[in-house]
Design a protein around this motif. Structure first.
Motif, PDB file in Angstrom:
ATOM      1  N   THR A  23       0.850  -1.190   0.000  1.00  0.00           N
ATOM      2  CA  THR A  23       0.000   0.000   0.000  1.00  0.00           C
ATOM      3  C   THR A  23       0.883   1.235   0.000  1.00  0.00           C
ATOM      4  N   GLN A  28       2.972   9.193  -0.217  1.00  0.00           N
ATOM      5  CA  GLN A  28       2.896   8.683  -1.589  1.00  0.00           C
ATOM      6  C   GLN A  28       1.477   8.837  -2.141  1.00  0.00           C
ATOM      7  N   GLY A  48      11.914   8.221   6.428  1.00  0.00           N
ATOM      8  CA  GLY A  48      11.304   6.904   6.588  1.00  0.00           C
ATOM      9  C   GLY A  48       9.830   6.885   6.202  1.00  0.00           C
ATOM     10  N   THR A  52      11.101   8.917  -1.350  1.00  0.00           N
ATOM     11  CA  THR A  52      11.767   8.641  -2.625  1.00  0.00           C
ATOM     12  C   THR A  52      10.769   8.130  -3.668  1.00  0.00           C
ATOM     13  N   ASP A 306      19.468   4.558   4.845  1.00  0.00           N
ATOM     14  CA  ASP A 306      18.269   3.732   4.888  1.00  0.00           C
ATOM     15  C   ASP A 306      18.646   2.256   4.918  1.00  0.00           C
TER      16      ASP A 306
HETATM   17  P1  ADP Z   1      12.366   8.852   3.223  1.00  0.00           P
HETATM   18  O1  ADP Z   1      13.024   9.399   2.002  1.00  0.00           O
HETATM   19  O2  ADP Z   1      11.037   9.462   3.525  1.00  0.00           O
HETATM   20  O3  ADP Z   1      13.267   8.852   4.409  1.00  0.00           O
HETATM   21  P2  ADP Z   1      12.554   6.370   1.837  1.00  0.00           P
HETATM   22  O4  ADP Z   1      12.013   6.765   0.532  1.00  0.00           O
HETATM   23  O5  ADP Z   1      14.023   6.243   1.964  1.00  0.00           O
HETATM   24  O6  ADP Z   1      12.012   7.338   2.974  1.00  0.00           O
HETATM   25  O7  ADP Z   1      11.808   5.014   2.261  1.00  0.00           O
HETATM   26  C1  ADP Z   1      12.060   4.379   3.477  1.00  0.00           C
HETATM   27  C2  ADP Z   1      11.930   2.889   3.333  1.00  0.00           C
HETATM   28  O8  ADP Z   1      10.575   2.498   3.146  1.00  0.00           O
HETATM   29  C3  ADP Z   1      12.680   2.319   2.138  1.00  0.00           C
HETATM   30  O9  ADP Z   1      13.340   1.135   2.552  1.00  0.00           O
HETATM   31  C4  ADP Z   1      11.613   2.018   1.132  1.00  0.00           C
HETATM   32  O10 ADP Z   1      11.981   0.944   0.284  1.00  0.00           O
HETATM   33  C5  ADP Z   1      10.445   1.663   2.009  1.00  0.00           C
HETATM   34  N1  ADP Z   1       9.148   1.983   1.405  1.00  0.00           N
HETATM   35  C6  ADP Z   1       8.824   3.117   0.758  1.00  0.00           C
HETATM   36  N2  ADP Z   1       7.531   3.096   0.366  1.00  0.00           N
HETATM   37  C7  ADP Z   1       7.029   1.920   0.786  1.00  0.00           C
HETATM   38  C8  ADP Z   1       5.732   1.298   0.682  1.00  0.00           C
HETATM   39  N3  ADP Z   1       4.715   1.908   0.084  1.00  0.00           N
HETATM   40  N4  ADP Z   1       5.586   0.076   1.228  1.00  0.00           N
HETATM   41  C9  ADP Z   1       6.623  -0.531   1.848  1.00  0.00           C
HETATM   42  N5  ADP Z   1       7.858   0.000   1.977  1.00  0.00           N
HETATM   43  C10 ADP Z   1       8.066   1.212   1.450  1.00  0.00           C
END
Ligand code: ADP
Ligand code: MG
Length: 551
Positions: A23, A28, A48, A52, A306
């Motif tokens: 999800t 997102q 987290g 991205t 990460d």
């Molecule tokens: P941020 O940039 O907000 O710190 P990231 O984009 O690095 O977060 O994402 C954090 C972690 O969550 C990554 O390991 C990513 O693969 C995971 N992730 C991102 N979106 C999802 C999702 N929809 N479902 C499961 N895991 C996700």
């Protein structure tokens, strides 16, 4: 809610399924439709939260694979982050043949970066300085740019890149779509947002500002009684953990602490800005691949890291401000998991603790250190489980036969042999911690502890040195700990010499020295100057830093 309803093309949905995202995260859910429409975006959310993919998926969907020129540029504060984002974008672009991603960052070789840029890579992820460099050299042209992302804008501000970011912003085509992400919204970032974003979709997740994820339990330990290293080891021993990041203030401190932790049997490595880029990457990879468990890092290099397996973040040294704290603890609780954040707070640092609580709007709970009794109980149980586990092995027959034979030969019952084996096992490293006598009843132990401390001050034992009676040191004395002990081959004379020379003390000002296994204690004037303290922390004896600290 599922990804299918957000309007993303099939090619990207396939990549999402491969990644196992089920999800969309809140940011997102809201960013993807807005960016797909071509709108600008201001996203305020903690690390987290999945930023991205929030910008990566919709912006990749809008690229033209036929056009071999930079169409999307992401600016990130550190090389680690740039690489991480580039890697993530690459996995998202799996179903988009013809789209390539190029990370460009300081410290990386120019030649590879130039080649990748020449080949017409459409997605560039870089640190501001290096991006500027390439733009000035003409190797990075932004005339075809469709989207610019400022990732972790507040960090770029903190690290002094804001002018570089502005410089790049001013040189992007007017029609370029802009997304700005920041965990916090300091005025300088707000100004950029106001000046450059065109009626943006404004998304705030988690109540915005510096709020921290609810998945992270935050505790603090008021530093007292035992030193921070022992406290860290105790907590690590008592709490179930997987990957751990320990934050230290200086590069040198990361090295020292990593060594100390290795000495105590932890698989720890340092990560700091003095290490060459390639080595830093290898170290992070080693953590990811479970070859090490602890990273001892400075803020700068660990920013945005990460690694999902991180269960604990230790603020071993206090962060410099609340925002640094928020970024530090964001290294755990990743990808929907739970995380633990533990802050060591000395008495004089309590103001900062309150500042952190104000900024995050959350109270940290005080924690007690696991007691020696608790730890010993655990060690005992773990030993018990190891023993019963060993008997479940398929191949015990040969050992059984050997022991029967030895038992006859030595004319000893199996029980004695078991005792002998256990004794051998714990010869080097005793099973139980010895801070208090393990079997003493509670009342006795409490009566004993103060006395045991006093004993430290009294000259007793073989390897001691008394302060000269004739020249009694003036002023109050204190007991300090130094990180060299018997195992390093130190003698009291070495310590007196080094301390007298380094801190300019007379030998009369050096009191009782006691040499222990892996450290020693030494009595010195209470009123050492900051300079003397510093000199004694970094002085070397038997090739080891003294790391002088007050007991
Ligand atoms: P941020 O940039 O907000 O710190 P990231 O984009 O690095 O977060 O994402 C954090 C972690 O969550 C990554 O390991 C990513 O693969 C995971 N992730 C991102 N979106 C999802 C999702 N929809 N479902 C499961 N895991 C996700
Ligand atoms: Mg990020």
């Amino acid at each position: 809610m599922s990804f299918d309803t957000l309007g993303l093309p099939e090619s990207l949905l396939g990549a999402i399924a491969r990644l196992g995202f089920e999800t969309p995260s809140p940011i997102q859910e809201r960013s993807i439709p807005a960016l797909l429409e071509g709108r600008d975006l201001l996203g305020q959310a903690q690390t987290g939260t999945g930023k991205t993919a929030a910008f990566g998926l919709p912006l990749l969907a809008r690229l033209d694979p036929q056009l071999k020129a930079p169409q999307m540029l992401v600016l990130a504060p550190t090389r680690e982050l740039a690489l991480q984002v580039a890697e993530a974008l690459e996995t998202f672009a799996y179903g988009l043949p013809g789209i390539t991603v190029t990370p460009i960052y300081g410290g990386g070789g120019y030649r590879d970066q130039l080649r990748a840029l020449k080949s017409g890579s459409q997605v560039i992820v870089g640190t501001p300085g290096r991006v500027m460099d390439h733009m000035e050299r003409g190797s990075l042209r932004l005339d075809q740019l469709r989207a610019l992302v400022l990732d972790e804008a507040d960090e770029m501000l903190r690290m002094g890149f804001i002018d570089d970011v502005r410089w790049v912003l001013e040189r992007t085509p007017a029609a370029c779509q802009l997304a700005l992400f920041s965990a916090t919204m300091p005025p300088a970032i707000k100004t950029i947002a106001d000046q450059h974003l065109k009626s943006p979709e404004w998304i705030r997740i988690d109540g915005g500002a510096a709020s921290t994820g609810e998945r992270i339990r935050q505790r603090y330990w008021p530093v007292a009684g035992i030193n921070k290293l022992d406290a860290l080891c105790r907590i690590l021993e008592a709490e179930r953990h997987d990957g751990v990041i320990v934050f230290a203030r200086t590069k040198q401190a990361t090295i020292n602490l990593a060594e100390q932790l290795q000495g105590r049997g932890f698989r720890a490595e340092a990560l700091n800005g003095d290490m060459p880029q390639a080595q830093r990457e290898t170290t992070v990879a080693r953590l990811r691949e479970h070859r090490i468990d602890l990273l001892v890092a400075t803020d700068v290099v660990a920013r945005g890291l990460d690694v999902p397996r991180i269960t604990h973040v230790f603020n071993y040294d206090m962060p410099t401000d609340p925002e640094a704290y928020v970024h530090r603890i964001g290294r755990t609780g990743r990808a929907g998991r739970d995380g633990e954040a533990i802050l060591f707070v000395a008495r004089r640092e309590q103001g900062l603790l309150r500042g952190i609580e104000r900024t995050t709007g959350q109270r940290l709970t005080m924690m007690d250190l696991p007691s020696v009794d608790d730890l010993n109980q655990r060690r005992r149980d773990a030993f018990r489980d190891r023993l019963s586990g060993a008997l479940k092995h398929a191949e015990t027959d040969a050992n059984r036969a050997l022991l029967a034979e030895l038992s006859q030969e030595l004319e000893l019952p199996a029980e004695d042999l078991a005792v002998a084996l256990a004794t051998l096992m714990f010869e080097k490293e005793p099973l139980f911690l010895k801070a208090v006598p393990v079997r003493a009843p509670r009342e006795m132990r409490e009566a004993r502890e103060p006395r045991a401390k006093q004993g430290d001050r009294k000259p007793a034992g073989k390897r001691e040195r008394k302060a000269g009676k004739a020249a009694r040191p003036a002023g109050p004395m204190k007991i300090y700990r130094v990180a060299v002990g018997e195992t390093h081959g130190v003698r009291p004379g070495n310590l007196v010499g080094a301390i007298a020379n380094e801190a300019g003390l007379s030998s009369a000002q050096i009191g009782v020295i006691r040499i222990h296994q892996d450290h020693s204690t030494v009595q010195l004037p209470e009123a050492l100057s900051a300079k003397q303290l510093h000199q004694l922390r970094t002085a070397r004896v038997c090739q080891k830093m003294l790391e002088l600290e007050v007991v």
